[in-house]
Design a protein around this motif. Structure first.
Motif, PDB file in Angstrom:
ATOM      1  N   ASP A 277       8.532   5.038  -3.172  1.00  0.00           N
ATOM      2  CA  ASP A 277       9.858   4.652  -3.661  1.00  0.00           C
ATOM      3  C   ASP A 277      10.041   3.135  -3.596  1.00  0.00           C
ATOM      4  OD1 ASP A 277      10.492   7.310  -4.091  1.00  0.00           O
ATOM      5  OD2 ASP A 277      11.617   7.533  -2.219  1.00  0.00           O
ATOM      6  N   ARG A 278       9.578   2.528  -2.509  1.00  0.00           N
ATOM      7  CA  ARG A 278       9.691   1.077  -2.369  1.00  0.00           C
ATOM      8  C   ARG A 278       8.798   0.360  -3.380  1.00  0.00           C
ATOM      9  NH1 ARG A 278       7.840   0.005   3.410  1.00  0.00           N
ATOM     10  NH2 ARG A 278       8.132  -2.187   2.806  1.00  0.00           N
ATOM     11  N   MET A 279       7.623   0.913  -3.629  1.00  0.00           N
ATOM     12  CA  MET A 279       6.693   0.289  -4.567  1.00  0.00           C
ATOM     13  C   MET A 279       7.255   0.264  -5.988  1.00  0.00           C
ATOM     14  SD  MET A 279       3.038   1.860  -3.305  1.00  0.00           S
ATOM     15  CE  MET A 279       2.185   1.198  -1.854  1.00  0.00           C
TER      16      MET A 279
ATOM     17  N   TYR B 103       2.060  -8.846  -8.238  1.00  0.00           N
ATOM     18  CA  TYR B 103       0.643  -8.564  -8.494  1.00  0.00           C
ATOM     19  C   TYR B 103       0.412  -7.299  -9.322  1.00  0.00           C
ATOM     20  CZ  TYR B 103      -0.105 -12.023  -4.829  1.00  0.00           C
ATOM     21  OH  TYR B 103      -0.092 -13.173  -4.086  1.00  0.00           O
ATOM     22  N   ALA B 104       1.315  -6.332  -9.232  1.00  0.00           N
ATOM     23  CA  ALA B 104       1.048  -5.038  -9.868  1.00  0.00           C
ATOM     24  C   ALA B 104       2.344  -4.361 -10.286  1.00  0.00           C
ATOM     25  CB  ALA B 104       0.275  -4.137  -8.903  1.00  0.00           C
ATOM     26  N   GLU B 105       2.199  -3.383 -11.185  1.00  0.00           N
ATOM     27  CA  GLU B 105       3.350  -2.618 -11.647  1.00  0.00           C
ATOM     28  C   GLU B 105       3.007  -1.133 -11.667  1.00  0.00           C
ATOM     29  OE1 GLU B 105       4.313  -3.736 -15.618  1.00  0.00           O
ATOM     30  OE2 GLU B 105       2.246  -3.598 -16.335  1.00  0.00           O
ATOM     31  N   PRO B 106       3.985  -0.257 -11.328  1.00  0.00           N
ATOM     32  CA  PRO B 106       3.728   1.184 -11.334  1.00  0.00           C
ATOM     33  C   PRO B 106       3.645   1.724 -12.754  1.00  0.00           C
ATOM     34  CG  PRO B 106       6.025   0.743 -10.811  1.00  0.00           C
ATOM     35  CD  PRO B 106       5.347  -0.586 -10.880  1.00  0.00           C
ATOM     36  N   VAL B 107       2.659   2.600 -13.000  1.00  0.00           N
ATOM     37  CA  VAL B 107       2.488   3.174 -14.340  1.00  0.00           C
ATOM     38  C   VAL B 107       2.397   4.698 -14.318  1.00  0.00           C
ATOM     39  CG1 VAL B 107       1.389   1.108 -15.283  1.00  0.00           C
ATOM     40  CG2 VAL B 107      -0.023   2.864 -14.210  1.00  0.00           C
ATOM     41  N   GLY B 108       2.438   5.298 -13.149  1.00  0.00           N
ATOM     42  CA  GLY B 108       2.370   6.757 -13.073  1.00  0.00           C
ATOM     43  C   GLY B 108       2.550   7.226 -11.648  1.00  0.00           C
ATOM     44  N   ARG B 109       3.036   8.473 -11.505  1.00  0.00           N
ATOM     45  CA  ARG B 109       3.327   8.979 -10.162  1.00  0.00           C
ATOM     46  C   ARG B 109       3.503  10.486 -10.210  1.00  0.00           C
ATOM     47  NH1 ARG B 109       8.494   7.022  -6.424  1.00  0.00           N
ATOM     48  NH2 ARG B 109       8.459   8.755  -4.958  1.00  0.00           N
ATOM     49  N   PHE B 110       3.127  11.174  -9.102  1.00  0.00           N
ATOM     50  CA  PHE B 110       3.474  12.587  -8.943  1.00  0.00           C
ATOM     51  C   PHE B 110       3.644  12.901  -7.463  1.00  0.00           C
ATOM     52  CE2 PHE B 110      -1.203  12.578  -9.068  1.00  0.00           C
ATOM     53  CZ  PHE B 110      -1.548  13.384  -7.997  1.00  0.00           C
ATOM     54  N   ALA B 111       4.447  13.933  -7.185  1.00  0.00           N
ATOM     55  CA  ALA B 111       4.786  14.309  -5.812  1.00  0.00           C
ATOM     56  C   ALA B 111       3.735  15.243  -5.224  1.00  0.00           C
ATOM     57  CB  ALA B 111       6.158  14.973  -5.773  1.00  0.00           C
ATOM     58  N   VAL B 112       3.547  15.172  -3.901  1.00  0.00           N
ATOM     59  CA  VAL B 112       2.617  16.044  -3.186  1.00  0.00           C
ATOM     60  C   VAL B 112       3.302  16.500  -1.896  1.00  0.00           C
ATOM     61  CG1 VAL B 112       0.324  16.290  -2.170  1.00  0.00           C
ATOM     62  CG2 VAL B 112       0.669  14.716  -4.090  1.00  0.00           C
TER      63      VAL B 112
END
Length: 379
Positions: free
Chosen positions: A218-220, A239-248
């Protein structure tokens, strides 16, 4: 992104270790257990492995860096598709386990036995040189453990022949290319620090696909103005950007952690100044410093928060630490008290209202503050 189904074949399993029973068997064979102090929660769901490999877009030409391989569950999945894997593990009990479970791919695998936060570029280069030859790790496994845990090797070999997974052979000149992707189920206690540190200091990494605690993800990926948006979000975003995510969920691990998890992919980015020019390493380092200052007390205005942060501090060095990447800035600023006295000029040069709070500032505005800090303190 690559379709998840493209990583399934034959019996559909990606790793023979991705079940609770298989994980227990390996640990028992070597007479070891999970270590809470090291944040060891082993992944035991093959479908999650497939989603990780798909999200990371692992291909036959990829060199992968993995932190915390554990018993090799995710490592096997990576080795089946990548040109090579370098893993970093601090638990002294696990190299012998990996010698057994990763035996079929030993020529494509190298292990760095070190704390992830102490690893240097030279460590990774040395590990890459090992790939393509026998590293000698199988000799480290105890004979008793070998006899009991040999099933892991045969299971892996059977998985190769029956499931139809493509296995990329070692390639000529592999040691000349450093890993371009970080793919890992990270120890949660150090996950946030490792990701930021690696993007800062290992410019050869183009992406990171990592399992972390949900709150860290969430912070990222936090948006400006939200409760999760803070100094860490700003610094990682340089430096970077989020491009995808899924819950576990917790049930996908052995033993189950007491927190929810998420896999998030971050792609390296080059931050741009307001005029569209790429930000220099010096400005990026200064922007990160201003982010820390602005969020010292997020309830205060940036003027008050920055004054609290800088007052009483001695000289401040940017990018001059022992782990700084080659070409990183080595700038020494005036002491904190002198910077505190010049804050009004810094905000004015950046055209930022000092009455605003840190969570309202975009990453580009923090870059403007970083540039202003360098300009004003150099005058």
């Amino acid at each position: 992104m690559v379709a998840i189904d493209s990583y399934a074949g034959g019996d559909g399993r990606l790793s023979p270790l991705s079940t609770p029973s298989a994980t227990r068997a390996v640990l028992e064979a070597h007479g070891i257990g999970t270590k809470y102090t090291l944040g060891q929660n082993f992944l035991v769901n093959d479908d999650v492995l497939k989603k990780i490999v798909a999200l990371a877009e692992v291909g036959e030409n990829d060199r992968i860096l993995e932190v915390g391989p554990g018993i090799g569950t995710l490592t096997i999945a990576l080795l089946k598709h990548a040109a090579g894997v370098v893993a970093i593990e601090r638990d002294p009990d696990l190299p012998a386990v990996l010698a057994d479970t990763l035996h079929p791919w030993r020529e494509k695998f190298a292990l760095i036995e070190k704390d992830a936060l102490d690893v240097t570029r030279d460590d990774i280069v040395a590990a890459m040189v090992e790939i393509g030859g026998d590293t000698g790790y199988p000799d480290r496994a105890s004979s008793a453990a070998n006899e009991t845990a040999q099933w892991a090797v045969s299971q892996s070999e059977d998985c190769l022949s029956e499931s139809g997974y493509p296995v990329a052979p070692p390639q000529e000149g592999l040691q000349l290319s450093l890993p371009s992707k970080l793919v890992a189920n990270l120890p949660y206690a150090v996950a946030a620090t490792v990701v930021l540190d690696y993007f800062e200091n290992f410019p050869f990494l183009d992406s990171a696909t990592i399992m972390v605690q949900k709150e860290v993800a969430d912070r990222m990926a936090a948006a400006v103005g939200t409760k999760n948006y803070g100094a860490y979000t700003v610094k990682l975003g340089l430096y970077a950007e989020p491009v995808g995510r899924f819950a576990v969920g917790p049930g996908n691990f052995f033993p189950p952690p007491r927190v929810d998890s998420a896999v998030i992919r971050l792609n390296r980015r080059v931050p741009l100044m307001a005029d569209g020019a790429p930000a220099s390493p010096e400005v990026i380092a200064a922007a990160a410093l201003m982010a820390d200052a602005a969020f010292t007390n997020r309830r205060k205005t940036i003027a008050n928060s920055c004054k609290t942060y800088f007052s009483g501090r001695g000289p401040i060095s940017l990018g001059a630490g022992p782990s700084a990447q080659e070409g990183a800035p080595g700038i020494v600023l005036p002491d904190g008290a002198a910077i505190a006295e010049r804050l009004a000029a810094i905000f004015d040069a950046a055209t930022i209202d000092p009455r605003r709070r840190g969570e309202t500032l975009t990453q580009q505005e923090f870059l403007a503050l970083g540039a202003a800090l360098l300009k004003v303190t150099a005058a």
